[in-house]
Write a protein that holds these residues in place. Structure first.
Motif, PDB file in Angstrom:
ATOM      1  N   GLU A  14       0.855  -1.189   0.000  1.00  0.00           N
ATOM      2  CA  GLU A  14       0.000   0.000   0.000  1.00  0.00           C
ATOM      3  C   GLU A  14       0.892   1.241   0.000  1.00  0.00           C
ATOM      4  O   GLU A  14       1.539   1.541   1.013  1.00  0.00           O
ATOM      5  CB  GLU A  14      -0.914   0.013   1.234  1.00  0.00           C
ATOM      6  N   PRO A  15       0.938   1.985  -1.115  1.00  0.00           N
ATOM      7  CA  PRO A  15       1.872   3.105  -1.227  1.00  0.00           C
ATOM      8  C   PRO A  15       1.784   4.138  -0.108  1.00  0.00           C
ATOM      9  O   PRO A  15       2.821   4.581   0.400  1.00  0.00           O
ATOM     10  CB  PRO A  15       1.513   3.733  -2.577  1.00  0.00           C
ATOM     11  N   ILE A  16       0.598   4.508   0.323  1.00  0.00           N
ATOM     12  CA  ILE A  16       0.474   5.525   1.371  1.00  0.00           C
ATOM     13  C   ILE A  16       1.088   5.022   2.672  1.00  0.00           C
ATOM     14  O   ILE A  16       1.800   5.756   3.363  1.00  0.00           O
ATOM     15  CB  ILE A  16      -1.002   5.934   1.570  1.00  0.00           C
ATOM     16  N   ILE A  17       0.845   3.769   3.002  1.00  0.00           N
ATOM     17  CA  ILE A  17       1.418   3.188   4.217  1.00  0.00           C
ATOM     18  C   ILE A  17       2.931   3.085   4.078  1.00  0.00           C
ATOM     19  O   ILE A  17       3.677   3.410   5.005  1.00  0.00           O
ATOM     20  CB  ILE A  17       0.791   1.810   4.513  1.00  0.00           C
ATOM     21  N   PHE A  19       4.980   4.915   2.180  1.00  0.00           N
ATOM     22  CA  PHE A  19       5.595   6.248   2.241  1.00  0.00           C
ATOM     23  C   PHE A  19       5.611   6.775   3.670  1.00  0.00           C
ATOM     24  O   PHE A  19       6.598   7.362   4.121  1.00  0.00           O
ATOM     25  CB  PHE A  19       4.863   7.244   1.338  1.00  0.00           C
ATOM     26  N   SER A  20       4.533   6.574   4.395  1.00  0.00           N
ATOM     27  CA  SER A  20       4.442   7.031   5.779  1.00  0.00           C
ATOM     28  C   SER A  20       5.493   6.332   6.647  1.00  0.00           C
ATOM     29  O   SER A  20       6.195   6.978   7.437  1.00  0.00           O
ATOM     30  CB  SER A  20       3.036   6.766   6.317  1.00  0.00           C
ATOM     31  N   ASP A  23       9.032   7.529   5.673  1.00  0.00           N
ATOM     32  CA  ASP A  23       9.306   8.853   6.244  1.00  0.00           C
ATOM     33  C   ASP A  23       9.637   8.764   7.736  1.00  0.00           C
ATOM     34  O   ASP A  23      10.568   9.407   8.213  1.00  0.00           O
ATOM     35  CB  ASP A  23       8.110   9.793   6.052  1.00  0.00           C
TER      36      ASP A  23
END
Length: 115
Positions: A14-17, A19-20, A23
């Motif tokens: 899952e890209p959003i997870i 990236f988070s 970071d």
């Protein structure tokens, strides 16, 4: 920073997870390699050297266990991650910690830095 100098593999589809998490780890000083599939994860483990790994259990309908077995073979510490709570793993991986998403940096630090 506790994760400074640690090279961490993140396998998360899952890209959003991803990236988070990336970071969060970068801010804590880690060197992060993030990939989103079973194949990419296996390629990274085969080609690289890591201090720690975080493996999403389900990757586009495939289990990340082949990556886990390769990490065990190479002696790399890792955890599983799941949005569904604790999972039933193969017997050889039954002792591996499963973190529940959303990720908590202190939980990752505790496991990544232990020993």
């Amino acid at each position: 920073m506790p994760l400074t100098g640690k090279r961490i593999l993140v396998v998360e589809d899952e890209p959003i997870i991803a990236f988070s998490l990336e970071d969060m780890l970068l801010e804590d000083g880690a060197d992060v390699v993030a990939v989103g599939s079973l194949e990419e994860g296996l390629d990274q483990v085969e080609a690289g050297t890591f201090d720690f790994a975080i493996l999403d259990i389900n990757l586009h309908g495939e289990k990340s266990y082949p990556i886990a077995f390769e990490l065990v073979r190479k002696g790399v510490r890792f955890v599983f991650a799941s949005g569904y709570g604790d999972a039933e793993h193969p017997a050889e991986l039954a002792d591996v910690t499963t973190l529940t998403k959303p990720y908590v940096l202190d939980d990752i630090r505790d496991i990544a830095i232990d020993n």
